[in-house]
Design a protein around this motif. Structure first.
Motif, PDB file in Angstrom:
ATOM      1  N   PHE A 133      28.264  22.004   6.785  1.00  0.00           N
ATOM      2  CA  PHE A 133      27.902  20.924   7.710  1.00  0.00           C
ATOM      3  C   PHE A 133      29.111  20.503   8.540  1.00  0.00           C
ATOM      4  O   PHE A 133      28.992  20.240   9.754  1.00  0.00           O
ATOM      5  CB  PHE A 133      27.365  19.721   6.938  1.00  0.00           C
ATOM      6  N   ALA A 250      14.588  21.759   9.355  1.00  0.00           N
ATOM      7  CA  ALA A 250      15.598  20.819   8.878  1.00  0.00           C
ATOM      8  C   ALA A 250      15.514  20.635   7.367  1.00  0.00           C
ATOM      9  O   ALA A 250      16.538  20.618   6.671  1.00  0.00           O
ATOM     10  CB  ALA A 250      15.434  19.477   9.592  1.00  0.00           C
ATOM     11  N   ASN A 254      19.000  22.156   6.660  1.00  0.00           N
ATOM     12  CA  ASN A 254      20.020  21.159   6.973  1.00  0.00           C
ATOM     13  C   ASN A 254      21.057  21.084   5.849  1.00  0.00           C
ATOM     14  O   ASN A 254      20.720  20.863   4.692  1.00  0.00           O
ATOM     15  CB  ASN A 254      19.364  19.795   7.186  1.00  0.00           C
ATOM     16  N   TYR A 255      22.335  21.253   6.209  1.00  0.00           N
ATOM     17  CA  TYR A 255      23.382  21.329   5.194  1.00  0.00           C
ATOM     18  C   TYR A 255      23.713  19.972   4.595  1.00  0.00           C
ATOM     19  O   TYR A 255      24.117  19.894   3.425  1.00  0.00           O
ATOM     20  CB  TYR A 255      24.636  21.969   5.793  1.00  0.00           C
ATOM     21  N   VAL A 356      17.300  12.964   7.857  1.00  0.00           N
ATOM     22  CA  VAL A 356      17.191  14.311   8.429  1.00  0.00           C
ATOM     23  C   VAL A 356      15.867  14.474   9.163  1.00  0.00           C
ATOM     24  O   VAL A 356      15.812  15.015  10.277  1.00  0.00           O
ATOM     25  CB  VAL A 356      17.345  15.376   7.326  1.00  0.00           C
ATOM     26  N   ALA A 360      15.626  15.064  13.176  1.00  0.00           N
ATOM     27  CA  ALA A 360      14.965  16.250  13.715  1.00  0.00           C
ATOM     28  C   ALA A 360      13.879  15.850  14.719  1.00  0.00           C
ATOM     29  O   ALA A 360      13.779  16.425  15.813  1.00  0.00           O
ATOM     30  CB  ALA A 360      14.374  17.085  12.591  1.00  0.00           C
ATOM     31  N   ARG A 435      21.810  21.314  14.991  1.00  0.00           N
ATOM     32  CA  ARG A 435      22.545  20.850  13.800  1.00  0.00           C
ATOM     33  C   ARG A 435      21.607  20.172  12.819  1.00  0.00           C
ATOM     34  O   ARG A 435      21.711  20.373  11.602  1.00  0.00           O
ATOM     35  CB  ARG A 435      23.660  19.887  14.222  1.00  0.00           C
ATOM     36  N   ALA A 436      20.692  19.361  13.347  1.00  0.00           N
ATOM     37  CA  ALA A 436      19.723  18.694  12.474  1.00  0.00           C
ATOM     38  C   ALA A 436      18.850  19.704  11.742  1.00  0.00           C
ATOM     39  O   ALA A 436      18.498  19.521  10.570  1.00  0.00           O
ATOM     40  CB  ALA A 436      18.855  17.735  13.284  1.00  0.00           C
ATOM     41  N   GLY A 438      19.817  22.683  10.997  1.00  0.00           N
ATOM     42  CA  GLY A 438      20.658  23.554  10.182  1.00  0.00           C
ATOM     43  C   GLY A 438      20.827  24.948  10.737  1.00  0.00           C
ATOM     44  O   GLY A 438      21.282  25.846  10.037  1.00  0.00           O
TER      45      GLY A 438
END
Length: 469
Positions: A133, A250, A254-255, A356, A360, A435-436, A438
């Motif tokens: 992340f 996500a 997502n991390y 998250v 998203a 990013r959201a 992942g």
């Protein structure tokens, strides 16, 4: 999560071969940030430190081997009265003793150590997810800093163009007043607007300098020659279009959410380990001892010398059953503490999952709206430009006043700023959406860099005609 570590390593390797004299593109800035960003370096150090937890926990399940050695030199003098001989007898004892010990200890049954090891394994997974992340986060931070510079460059260019336009308008108004065609109030109106554009231009110059400093924080170097975003950069809807599909991405990738999940599981295993602190343990030990002594006992005034040499060696095997009955409440306290830590980690996981999902959905909605905003603001430039032409023509024939002209100019340059900002917002919001979900990787940086052009290129600015009226 390891899939993100590999592209990062490739990017670092490529960075080492790149020229550091000029970092103009987004990819150049990103590569320098990988080497110089203190926040990323700190995250990497935390990752490397946290993965050691598993190794430390695993060590409790392995044999513990130790060795020791000692050397002792004895020299004693003694004196005593012998009643049979009716005399004082003195004696001396001297000896050198060398001892070696080797011991091996192995936990045979220790539930607490086993669950601590399982907790350590989850802690390693958490560290890997968190570092992944952090790697995605540096991509977004670099893009935000880079496009903030481009944003401020466009704002400054628009401010300069507006300043030129209002200054020319002021000159024309002054000429009209000098020949008696208009009142002095028109001159004052034009001068007030012209002065305000100077203030706006000075503000934009300061903002540009500040945005450059943000890049320096990431790379440790100064940058003054950034490439610009191609006017033909495609602004398209996110693929897939379904918002629910992005939410599913996500939840799966997502991390930050993965890190929270692993943290909760690590805390659960640790709580179990502390609970097993009440369980009995069985330990086996093997010891080997070798001792060698060289010495003698001498009696004064006689020829008697008694050797004191001794050699011994041997082994021992010990099995120990340890049942903790009472430790002053320490084990129970640690069990309660670990359970509450697990409860906290569980609640953090729930909160992270909700965030998250929200991010998203919000990011997908924002990107979808950005596509429409870019199109609408591009059309607004054309509309406000046509409105300015019409207002200036009306001013020439007396149907519009100077306030109308100045307002139309301001609307045009505001539309230009809004259009530029909407393009950069779209790029950044798309990265945030990935990013959201992942799915953000360094390849996204290089894909965007393909759409950057050198300053002054024909494709750098599609509203240049409006900035130089």
């Amino acid at each position: 999560m390891r899939s993100l570590l590999r592209p990062l390593s490739m990017a670092v390797a490529f960075c080492a071969a790149s020229s550091l004299s000029n970092a103009d593109t987004l990819a150049d800035i990103y590569e320098l940030a990988l080497k110089n960003d203190a926040q990323l370096k700190g995250a990497e150090a935390s990752y490397l430190a946290n993965i050691e937890t598993e190794e430390q926990a695993f060590s409790a399940l392995l044999p513990q081997i130790s060795a020791s050695g000692s050397y002792q030199d004895d020299d004693f003098d003694s004196s005593g009265f012998n009643q049979n001989a009716l005399a004082v007898i003195d004696s001396n004892y001297q000896a050198d003793t060398t001892t070696y010990n080797v011991s091996l200890q192995q936990n045979i049954f220790d539930l607490s150590a086993w669950f601590s090891f399982k907790s350590g394994k989850e802690r390693t997974k958490q560290a890997q997810a968190q570092f992944s992340f952090d790697q995605q986060d540096v991509i977004v931070r670099v893009a935000e800093a880079y496009f903030d510079v481009l944003r401020q460059l466009d704002n400054l260019e628009a401010s300069k163009a507006e300043e030129r336009a209002t200054k020319r308008q002021l000159e024309q108004t002054q000429q009209r007043f000098d020949v008696g065609l208009i009142a002095i109030t028109d001159v004052h109106e034009a001068r007030a607007v012209s002065d305000s554009t100077v203030v706006r231009r000075l503000t934009d110059e300061a903002n540009l300098g500040t945005s450059y400093e943000s890049l320096t924080v990431l790379t440790g170097q100064e940058h003054q020659n950034l490439w610009l975003l191609n006017k033909d950069f495609p602004v398209v809807d996110p693929d897939p279009m379904s918002r629910d599909e992005w939410v599913q991405f996500a939840l799966k990738n997502n991390y930050a959410l993965k890190a929270a999940l692993y943290a909760a599981e690590s805390a659960r295993q640790n709580a179990t380990a502390k609970k097993m602190g009440h369980a009995p343990t069985i330990t086996g030990a093997f010891n080997y001892r070798d001792q060698n002594r060289n010495g003698e006992l001498s009696i004064t005034d006689t020829t008697i010398q008694i050797p004191q040499d001794q050699d011994s060696d041997g082994t021992s095997v010990v099995f120990t059953l340890d049942v903790p009955l009472y430790s002053g409440g320490r084990i129970s306290s640690m069990r309660r503490q670990a359970y509450q830590q697990y409860n906290g980690a569980l609640q953090n996981k729930i909160e992270t999952q909700r965030v998250v999902i929200r991010n998203a959905r919000a990011s997908h909605l924002t990107v979808s709206n950005d596509v429409q905003r870019v199109s609408a603001r591009q059309q607004a430039i054309i509309s406000t430009s046509s409105a300015l032409d019409a207002t200036e023509a009306g001013y020439e024939v007396g149907t519009r006043n100077i306030v109308d002209v100045l307002q139309a100019q301001r609307s045009l340059y505001l539309s230009i700023r809004d259009y530029a900002n909407s393009r950069y917002d779209y790029v950044l919001n798309m990265l945030r959406l990935k990013r959201a979900a992942g799915t953000l990787t360094p390849q996204d940086v290089y894909d965007i860099s393909k759409w950057l052009v050198e300053p002054g290129a024909p494709t750098a600015n599609q509203y240049q005609d409006y900035l130089n009226p």
